[in-house]
Design a protein around this motif. Structure first.
Motif, mmCIF file in Angstrom:
data_model
loop_
_atom_site.group_PDB
_atom_site.id
_atom_site.type_symbol
_atom_site.label_atom_id
_atom_site.label_comp_id
_atom_site.label_asym_id
_atom_site.label_seq_id
_atom_site.Cartn_x
_atom_site.Cartn_y
_atom_site.Cartn_z
ATOM 1 N N SER A 150 11.626 7.588 -6.414
ATOM 2 C CA SER A 150 11.334 8.222 -5.126
ATOM 3 C C SER A 150 11.708 7.320 -3.931
ATOM 4 N N GLN A 151 11.621 5.995 -4.125
ATOM 5 C CA GLN A 151 12.004 5.099 -3.021
ATOM 6 C C GLN A 151 13.493 5.206 -2.725
ATOM 7 N N GLU A 159 0.836 -1.193 0.000
ATOM 8 C CA GLU A 159 0.000 0.000 0.000
ATOM 9 C C GLU A 159 0.881 1.257 0.000
ATOM 10 N N ASN A 160 2.164 1.078 0.316
ATOM 11 C CA ASN A 160 3.068 2.221 0.411
ATOM 12 C C ASN A 160 4.042 2.316 -0.753
ATOM 13 N N THR A 161 3.784 1.643 -1.839
ATOM 14 C CA THR A 161 4.732 1.691 -2.939
ATOM 15 C C THR A 161 4.500 2.943 -3.758
ATOM 16 N N ILE A 174 17.318 -4.390 -5.013
ATOM 17 C CA ILE A 174 18.719 -4.024 -5.254
ATOM 18 C C ILE A 174 19.101 -2.725 -4.531
ATOM 19 N N HIS A 175 18.177 -1.755 -4.498
ATOM 20 C CA HIS A 175 18.511 -0.482 -3.838
ATOM 21 C C HIS A 175 18.679 -0.643 -2.332
ATOM 22 N N PHE A 223 16.106 -3.126 -11.718
ATOM 23 C CA PHE A 223 16.989 -2.008 -11.352
ATOM 24 C C PHE A 223 16.147 -0.781 -11.025
ATOM 25 N N VAL A 224 16.379 -0.254 -9.836
ATOM 26 C CA VAL A 224 15.644 0.922 -9.377
ATOM 27 C C VAL A 224 16.625 2.099 -9.379
#
Lengths: 466, 59
Positions: free
Chosen positions: A416-417, A267-269, A380-381, A410-411
């Motif tokens: 924003s995360q 819900e927080n993505t 990965i992040h 890959f992020v």
């Protein structure tokens, strides 16, 4: 059963099963067998002839086996060799969520009740005798049963309390993360420690008062005493009362996954439904195409993407650091009666080590791999930025666990995360770019495909191990 | 405490003693329940069906 093979010693005997004189596990040509020693022949005959074996197998409480003509590994003591059904993935109690440990406990008690009715009893109640087979807690040690002798107490009572009741009580009444004490204490959490850690109110719970607090006191009081047997012993009725009391106490232990860090992660993505669906579709397509037999979803959260991989028929182990996510995942497995998904708690930055005597009783996380396909989605992040692991080392890490396929997301830093992870710290990651990522992973993998995730700045790669 | 043959894991003296004490107490409960069931049956109250053989440990 690769882990078993790795834990094997020169004798052919597997070191996880050295304690029991009734028999032991060994492998031959990659097939797992269990030798039954002559010392155990009467108990084995009773297990099979009383109908207990059939009853337990039917209820998915005991692993099925066949008797084979395989030569025993130590012929002087041998009575029979059996071949148990192979377990897809071996997991340990410190990797289970609350409900998994609770179900394992209830399965053990249910078995003991059924055994007593047919004049048998569990001679050990180790949590390590339980594995999740087709989604259900199942005893895998066929030699755990002995003929019940009238009047005798349950020899595994102490072990049951240490392996199951104690950690469950701590998880329910103190903190769910205390399950990790099982990683420190291989024969279950000492009761005096548990008694001290539990809140005082647990003394008003009859089951916890007796089986934990008073039990711990008695252990201390009689620690250097050899007690004389009671005349007349313990009736079967009394023994049944004891088992039912343990059962009721455990059934009343509740833990709700609300309130932990990531319980409501999805819900927080920061990505949209379209992005989410696109990711699901890619995982589904690629697993259907590559047909892996065994998949590890690392950072699997509540198992949404694990289920896409599992839909191709793969047995999928869904690891996550958050006990709440794993609990939710396991509850879904139960509700939907899923047979090929195993949710487990694992901190990737500090995975389960090899434990026990000579480091060979419980295998490390890595020794239980490599597997056909690894999923590393939105993880990965966390490893590269929160845990400061340089990208080349990350590539090596995935290469060591991946026999063939890696599906990795890959992020980028602009996401924003990732920005959130960087707000409170210095950006010391100049190479954390898509180009840096591709070049680091190219040394161990061939990039087969890359897809931009719709409505996001993220990319999913399908890579093949070199 | 001596049992023949000895178990291969140490059941612990204190654990055995406390187990017997708790079990005797709880056994009384089981006995009472059984006789209460007998009394009810005598007066024509149907016993609840036992579902224990159907549970598979995942209750």
């Amino acid at each position: 059963m690769r882990m078993m093979i790795q834990a094997m010693r020169k004798t052919g005997q597997l070191s996880a099963s050295f304690r029991d004189p009734s028999g032991f596990l060994f492998t031959d040509n990659g097939i797992l067998y269990r030798q039954i020693n002559r010392a155990y022949s009467l108990d084995y005959a009773r297990l099979m002839d009383s109908g207990l074996y059939a009853k337990l197998v039917k209820a998915n409480l005991l692993i099925p086996h066949v008797e084979t003509d395989q030569l025993p590994a130590q012929s002087d003591a041998a009575f029979k060799v059996i071949q148990p059904e192979q377990v897809a993935f071996i997991s340990y109690p410190y990797e289970w969520s609350f409900s998994q440990l609770k179900d394992a406990a209830l399965a053990t008690l249910s078995i003991q009740k059924r055994a007593l009715k047919l004049d048998m009893s569990l001679k050990d109640a180790s949590a390590y005798n339980i594995q999740f087979v087709r989604g259900k807690a199942t005893v895998i040690d066929t030699l755990s049963f002995e003929i019940y002798k009238a009047g005798e107490p349950w020899v595994a009572y102490k072990q049951f309390c240490q392996h199951f009741l104690a950690p469950l009580a701590l998880m329910a009444y103190r903190d769910v993360r205390l399950s990790q004490l099982l990683r420190v204490y291989i024969d279950g959490v000492p009761l005096d420690l548990v008694s001290g850690l539990l809140p005082a109110k647990t003394k008003f719970n009859f089951g916890l008062l007796t089986h934990i607090h008073i039990h711990a006191g008695a252990q201390k009081r009689y620690s250097d005493r050899v007690a004389a047997p009671r005349k007349g012993g313990l009736s079967k009725q009394a023994l049944t009362g004891l088992i039912e009391s343990l059962e009721n106490t455990i059934k009343k232990l509740i833990w709700k996954p609300a309130g932990t860090e990531w319980g409501d992660y999805y819900e927080n993505t920061n990505y949209t439904d379209a992005a989410f669906e696109h990711k699901k579709q890619l995982v589904k397509e690629w697993s259907a195409e590559k047909k892996p037999a065994l998949v590890w979803d690392l950072g699997g959260n509540t198992g949404v993407f694990s289920r896409e991989a599992a839909s191709s028929g793969a047995y999928t182990v869904s690891f996550d650091i958050d006990p709440a996510a794993v609990e939710q995942n396991y509850r879904t497995v139960k509700t939907k009666k899923e047979q090929n998904i195993l949710p487990l708690v694992l901190d990737l930055t500090n995975p389960s080590p090899a434990l026990g005597w000579d480091h060979s009783e419980r295998d490390s996380f890595g020794a239980r791999g490599p597997v056909d396909m690894v999923l590393a989605l939105a993880v990965i992040h966390h490893l590269a930025i929160s845990n400061n692991v340089p990208l080349p080392q990350l590539a090596e890490f995935f290469a060591s666990h991946c026999r063939r396929w890696l599906v990795i997301e890959f992020v980028p830093k602009s996401d924003s995360q990732v920005q959130k992870l960087l707000t409170s710290r210095e950006d010391i990651f100049p190479n954390y770019t898509r180009e840096g990522f591709e070049s680091a992973f190219s040394s161990s993998f061939i990039i087969q495909r890359s897809e931009s995730v719709r409505d996001s700045e993220r990319t999913i790669f399908l890579m093949e191990a070199r | 405490m001596h049992f023949a043959p000895l178990p291969y894991l140490d059941p612990g003296s204190g654990s055995m003693i406390i187990q017997i004490a708790i079990a005797v107490l709880l056994g009384l409960g089981v006995a009472l329940r059984a006789s209460w069931g007998g009394i009810k049956k005598y007066f024509g109250v149907k016993p609840k069906p036992e579902d224990e053989d159907d549970d598979s440990g995942d209750a």
